[in-house]
Design a protein around this motif. Structure first.
Motif, short mmCIF file in Angstrom:
data_model
loop_
_atom_site.label_atom_id
_atom_site.label_comp_id
_atom_site.label_asym_id
_atom_site.label_seq_id
_atom_site.Cartn_x
_atom_site.Cartn_y
_atom_site.Cartn_z
N MET A 1 30.81 37.07 30.32
CA MET A 1 31.52 38.03 31.16
C MET A 1 33.02 37.79 31.01
O MET A 1 33.48 36.66 31.09
CB MET A 1 31.08 37.85 32.61
N ILE A 2 33.77 38.87 30.80
CA ILE A 2 35.23 38.82 30.69
C ILE A 2 35.80 39.15 32.07
O ILE A 2 35.45 40.17 32.66
CB ILE A 2 35.75 39.85 29.66
N HIS A 3 36.70 38.30 32.57
CA HIS A 3 37.28 38.48 33.90
C HIS A 3 38.76 38.82 33.76
O HIS A 3 39.51 38.08 33.13
CB HIS A 3 37.11 37.20 34.72
N VAL A 4 39.16 39.95 34.38
CA VAL A 4 40.53 40.45 34.31
C VAL A 4 41.10 40.47 35.72
O VAL A 4 40.45 40.94 36.66
CB VAL A 4 40.56 41.88 33.71
N LEU A 5 42.34 39.98 35.86
CA LEU A 5 43.03 39.99 37.15
C LEU A 5 44.36 40.72 36.98
O LEU A 5 45.16 40.36 36.11
CB LEU A 5 43.28 38.57 37.65
N PHE A 6 44.60 41.72 37.81
CA PHE A 6 45.86 42.46 37.82
C PHE A 6 46.71 41.90 38.97
O PHE A 6 46.21 41.71 40.08
CB PHE A 6 45.61 43.95 38.03
N VAL A 7 48.00 41.67 38.69
CA VAL A 7 48.87 41.02 39.67
C VAL A 7 50.15 41.83 39.87
O VAL A 7 50.81 42.22 38.90
CB VAL A 7 49.23 39.58 39.22
N CYS A 8 50.49 42.06 41.14
CA CYS A 8 51.79 42.64 41.48
C CYS A 8 52.35 41.84 42.66
O CYS A 8 51.92 40.71 42.91
CB CYS A 8 51.69 44.14 41.78
N LEU A 9 53.27 42.39 43.38
CA LEU A 9 53.94 41.64 44.44
C LEU A 9 53.10 41.55 45.72
O LEU A 9 52.79 40.47 46.19
CB LEU A 9 55.31 42.26 44.73
N GLY A 10 52.71 42.69 46.28
CA GLY A 10 52.01 42.67 47.56
C GLY A 10 50.54 42.99 47.50
O GLY A 10 49.83 42.87 48.49
N ASN A 11 50.05 43.44 46.34
CA ASN A 11 48.64 43.79 46.12
C ASN A 11 48.19 44.95 46.99
O ASN A 11 47.05 44.99 47.45
CB ASN A 11 47.75 42.56 46.31
N ILE A 12 49.10 45.92 47.20
CA ILE A 12 48.67 47.14 47.90
C ILE A 12 48.99 48.42 47.11
O ILE A 12 48.44 49.47 47.43
CB ILE A 12 49.25 47.26 49.33
N CYS A 13 49.84 48.33 46.09
CA CYS A 13 50.20 49.54 45.33
C CYS A 13 49.73 49.46 43.88
O CYS A 13 48.73 50.08 43.51
CB CYS A 13 51.71 49.77 45.37
N ARG A 14 50.44 48.70 43.07
CA ARG A 14 50.21 48.72 41.62
C ARG A 14 48.95 48.00 41.18
O ARG A 14 48.15 48.54 40.42
CB ARG A 14 51.42 48.11 40.89
N SER A 15 48.77 46.75 41.62
CA SER A 15 47.62 46.00 41.10
C SER A 15 46.27 46.55 41.59
O SER A 15 45.33 46.60 40.80
CB SER A 15 47.75 44.50 41.36
N PRO A 16 46.14 47.00 42.85
CA PRO A 16 44.85 47.61 43.20
C PRO A 16 44.63 48.94 42.48
O PRO A 16 43.49 49.29 42.15
CB PRO A 16 44.91 47.78 44.72
N MET A 17 45.72 49.66 42.19
CA MET A 17 45.60 50.89 41.42
C MET A 17 45.08 50.54 40.02
O MET A 17 44.14 51.18 39.52
CB MET A 17 46.95 51.61 41.31
N ALA A 18 45.66 49.51 39.41
CA ALA A 18 45.22 49.10 38.08
C ALA A 18 43.77 48.62 38.11
O ALA A 18 42.99 48.95 37.21
CB ALA A 18 46.14 48.01 37.53
N GLU A 19 43.42 47.86 39.12
CA GLU A 19 42.03 47.38 39.24
C GLU A 19 41.06 48.56 39.30
O GLU A 19 40.05 48.58 38.59
CB GLU A 19 41.88 46.50 40.49
N ALA A 20 41.36 49.53 40.15
CA ALA A 20 40.46 50.69 40.32
C ALA A 20 40.40 51.52 39.04
O ALA A 20 39.31 51.93 38.61
CB ALA A 20 40.93 51.54 41.50
N VAL A 21 41.54 51.79 38.42
CA VAL A 21 41.58 52.59 37.19
C VAL A 21 40.83 51.86 36.08
O VAL A 21 40.03 52.46 35.36
CB VAL A 21 43.05 52.87 36.78
N PHE A 22 41.07 50.57 35.93
CA PHE A 22 40.43 49.78 34.88
C PHE A 22 38.92 49.73 35.10
O PHE A 22 38.14 49.90 34.16
CB PHE A 22 41.03 48.37 34.85
N ARG A 23 38.49 49.51 36.34
CA ARG A 23 37.05 49.49 36.63
C ARG A 23 36.39 50.81 36.25
O ARG A 23 35.29 50.82 35.71
CB ARG A 23 36.81 49.23 38.12
N GLU A 24 37.07 51.91 36.54
CA GLU A 24 36.53 53.23 36.19
C GLU A 24 36.41 53.37 34.68
O GLU A 24 35.41 53.88 34.17
CB GLU A 24 37.42 54.33 36.77
N MET A 25 37.42 52.92 33.94
CA MET A 25 37.37 52.99 32.47
C MET A 25 36.25 52.12 31.92
O MET A 25 35.52 52.53 31.01
CB MET A 25 38.71 52.55 31.87
#
Length: 157
Positions: A1-25
């Protein structure tokens, strides 16, 4: 299993957006049993909070689920757990690299490193700019490039 972590400053805008978009892809590629995604922030201001309303709105508009996402802080113990730690900007990349020190870990880099001929290197923080549409476009491009890189590196065809 490959584990990916997206990181931003507060984890409410960019990184959760990236997590959701990436999961969908990943889901659309049928790779959800081979790749997982998570997100975190280097700051602790929003721990436990749902994604920002602007992130929720654009994900909803795009038909992408953000169910179950809650802000958490990046911790040193995340380093060995993730194969790819993908930061939204140079500041957070520096924070993660300082925490990593000389420890062996997977790939640590910026999301837009995966976009050929990117016009910018950092995903701007829409918490301050208010431009969630621009961020969504950048995140989507970066996630596409990242997924292609992972598929190639990990031979997931």
């Amino acid at each position: 299993m490959i584990h990916v972590l997206f990181v931003c400053l507060g984890n409410i805008c960019r990184s959760p957006m990236a997590e959701a978009v990436f999961r969908e892809m990943v889901k659309k590629e049928g790779l959800e049993n081979k790749i997982t995604a998570d997100s975190a922030g280097t700051g602790d201001w929003h721990i436990g909070k749902a994604p920002h309303e602007g992130t929720q709105e654009i994900l909803t508009r795009s038909g992408i689920s953000f169910e179950g996402l809650a802000a958490r802080q990046f911790i040193k113990e995340d380093l060995p757990k993730f194969d790819y730690i993908i930061c939204m900007d140079a500041e957070n990349l520096g924070n993660v690299r300082r925490m990593a020190g000389y420890s062996q870990t997977g790939h640590i880099g910026r999301l837009l490193d995966f976009v050929e001929e990117a016009e910018v290197l950092d995903v701007p923080d829409p918490y301050f700019t208010g431009n969630f549409d621009e961020v969504y476009e950048l995140v989507s491009s970066g996630c596409r490039g990242l997924l292609e890189e992972i598929k190639e590196n990990e031979k997931l065809y």
